[in-house]
Design a protein around this motif. Structure first.
Motif, PDB file in Angstrom:
ATOM      1  N   SER A  11       0.594  -1.012  -0.446  1.00 20.64           N
ATOM      2  CA  SER A  11      -0.065  -0.215   0.013  1.00 20.64           C
ATOM      3  C   SER A  11       0.826   0.906   0.123  1.00 20.64           C
ATOM      4  O   SER A  11       2.221   1.937   0.612  1.00 20.64           O
ATOM      5  CB  SER A  11      -0.703  -0.446   1.099  1.00 20.64           C
ATOM      6  OG  SER A  11      -1.417  -0.637   0.848  1.00 20.64           O
ATOM      7  N   GLN A  17      -2.024   6.820  -2.437  1.00 18.47           N
ATOM      8  CA  GLN A  17      -3.102   6.782  -1.389  1.00 18.47           C
ATOM      9  C   GLN A  17      -3.035   8.624  -1.314  1.00 18.47           C
ATOM     10  O   GLN A  17      -4.757   9.381  -1.147  1.00 18.47           O
ATOM     11  CB  GLN A  17      -3.786   6.474   0.190  1.00 18.47           C
ATOM     12  CG  GLN A  17      -3.327   4.410  -0.131  1.00 18.47           C
ATOM     13  CD  GLN A  17      -3.198   4.488   1.498  1.00 18.47           C
ATOM     14  OE1 GLN A  17      -2.921   4.803   2.653  1.00 18.47           O
ATOM     15  NE2 GLN A  17      -3.204   3.122   1.094  1.00 18.47           N
ATOM     16  N   GLN A  37      -2.757   1.627  -9.627  1.00 22.31           N
ATOM     17  CA  GLN A  37      -2.328   1.350  -7.563  1.00 22.31           C
ATOM     18  C   GLN A  37      -4.208  -0.058  -7.941  1.00 22.31           C
ATOM     19  O   GLN A  37      -2.745  -0.993  -7.442  1.00 22.31           O
ATOM     20  CB  GLN A  37      -2.687   1.564  -6.875  1.00 22.31           C
ATOM     21  CG  GLN A  37      -2.176   0.776  -5.219  1.00 22.31           C
ATOM     22  CD  GLN A  37      -0.705   0.888  -5.902  1.00 22.31           C
ATOM     23  OE1 GLN A  37      -0.055   1.039  -6.061  1.00 22.31           O
ATOM     24  NE2 GLN A  37      -0.125   0.176  -4.847  1.00 22.31           N
TER      25      GLN A  37
END
Length: 483
Positions: free
Chosen positions: A392, A397, A460
């Motif tokens: 991640s 993000q 992603q």
């Protein structure tokens, strides 16, 4: 260091037999069964697929790809014996004094191996095989290895391998344990497909409003005339620099060339195919300009010919998007920010230089975004990130969330301002001019941020799905051998 250049330190052992080859060996310690359940499996440092029985074995792969095996003593293996090896056939010979052996299966990938312990009942203690994805060979008395059932999914799924056929990489190893190692989640593909339809629908709506309604044509005409007086000096300078005929094609094509080179260096062959098909579709979209009609609903000072979509905007946005999907994970957020800014300036500059109307450039941004999201639906295998690098990303993000949020807010604010000036569009009222110009700038910034922000997020989740096996980040280095 990018996610494609992860290296792991592996303990080195050289035996008398393998030293004559002059090769570096990787130690693979096979788990042994004491009186209880099998011990924790250890990481395999090489890209290999092994299946066999207990003890501790050295695997040395010669340059020809043919394996040779050496045996060393394990001081405390829970049994007190290690298997012998018949060097003539490279075959494990179980020790008669060993009451019970441990069976295991280990799958190795480019950046992350995976091992699992099996009970003696789940795998034949007679079978032993050694090989790699590219050159898999059977070793031992059996014609084909006896492969185990892992969990509830492995009953008859794993193909048997003969000496005459090397298995496809997608049919072996981790791909058989967890399909997410070779394809994105179906929900991610469905999301990308639905967003592509939404972008195409918005592009069609922009075209219909700007070309087939009096209010839309009036809006484009008001902005066309307002940019002469309302553009700041610095933006006018940037716009006329980008407005030089060769500047936008030169910057955009250089960006595309870098993108294809990066994908080739990273060996993302399926991604290269996606990028090539995407480029062909973007080029095909430029032909819409000659096919779509433009009715004359009012007297205008701009060109009476249809100019939607904008070819220069398609080129700039398309090249920026292929670079975004081609670069490694650590660069994606930066590329999204830079390319979104560049494409926003290109779109505004084409209006200021009187090359295109606002509806032309907005339509082009939406078409490119829809085509890229459609291309991401078909992400597979080598188009994805390597297994050892799927984590991640905080940068993706944060940047993706900010760009998407800012894009949505900008589009909503542009819609609100358009609603405010809408009553004056049909009569081309003078008080509409400043509001229409603000709508144009805000809408272009918002759509550009949405296009690159959503592509960043979708790249992603399609390229780096986190699997059930926990293949997140680089695997730990194997422990040193205890002597």
């Amino acid at each position: 260091m990018t996610d494609d250049s992860i290296e792991h330190d592996v303990p080195i052992n050289r035996s008398s037999d393998s030293a004559s080859y002059g090769h570096t060996q990787s130690d693979v310690a096979l788990p042994s069964l004491g009186e209880g359940q099998p011990s924790e499996s250890e990481w395999m440092p090489k890209q290999e697929t092994k299946q066999g029985t207990g003890g501790s074995v050295n695997a040395d792969v010669a340059p020809t790809g043919e394996p040779s095996f050496d045996v060393y003593d394990h001081a405390d293996d829970g049994i007190g014996n290690a298997p012998d090896v018949d060097y003539a056939s490279n075959e494990f010979v179980p020790d008669a004094n060993v009451p019970e052996t441990v069976n295991f299966v280990a799958f190795g990938s480019e950046n992350g191996p995976f091992t699992t312990n099996l009970s003696p009942e789940e795998l034949s203690s007679e079978s032993t095989s050694f090989g790699a994805f590219a050159d898999f060979k059977d070793i031992g008395p059996l014609e084909s290895p006896v492969l185990p059932k892992i969990g509830t999914d492995m009953a008859d799924d794993i193909p048997r391998v003969s000496e005459n056929r090397a298995p496809d990489k997608a049919e072996t190893g981790l791909a058989r344990v967890d399909p997410l190692t070779i394809r994105p989640r179906p929900s991610s593909c469905i999301l990308a497909f639905m967003l592509s339809l939404a972008f195409f629908a918005c592009a069609a709506g922009i075209y219909w409003f700007g070309v087939h309604t009096i209010d839309g044509q009036s809006f484009d005409e008001i902005v066309w005339n307002a940019v002469v007086d309302d553009t700041p000096t610095w933006l006018d300078t940037v716009s006329h620099t980008l407005g030089i005929r060769w500047v936008i094609p030169a910057i955009s094509l250089t960006t595309a060339a870098i993108a294809f080179m990066v994908a080739a260096i990273r060996k993302r062959w399926l991604l290269l195919g996606q990028m090539a098909v995407f480029g062909v579709l973007v080029y095909a979209a430029t032909w819409l300009k000659m096919l779509l009609p433009r009715p004359m609903l009012m007297n205008i000072s701009s060109s009476p010919n249809n100019t939607a979509p904008s070819g220069h905007t398609l080129l700039a946005v398309g090249c920026g998007l292929v670079l975004l999907v081609a670069v490694p994970r650590v660069w994606r957020a930066i590329v999204a920010l830079v390319e979104s800014t560049y494409c926003g300036f290109v779109a505004i500059s084409l209006i200021i230089c009187h090359w295109h109307r606002p509806s032309d450039v907005l339509m082009s941004l939406l078409i490119c975004g829809g085509l890229m999201m459609l291309a991401l639906v078909f992400t597979r295998q080598s188009g994805m990130d390597s297994l050892g690098s799927r984590i991640s990303s905080a940068s993706i993000q944060i940047v993706g969330s900010v760009m998407i949020t800012f894009g949505i807010i900008s589009c909503l604010y542009a819609s609100y301002m358009l609603w405010q000036v809408y009553p004056g569009l049909g009569v081309a009222a003078l008080w509409v001019k400043n509001g229409a110009y603000s709508v144009m700038v805000t809408a272009i910034i918002g759509v550009s941020c949405l296009t690159f922000g959503l592509t960043l997020a979708l790249r992603q989740i399609t390229a780096s799905p986190l699997t059930r096996l926990g293949l997140v980040g680089a695997p730990p280095a194997p422990p040193e051998k205890q002597r």
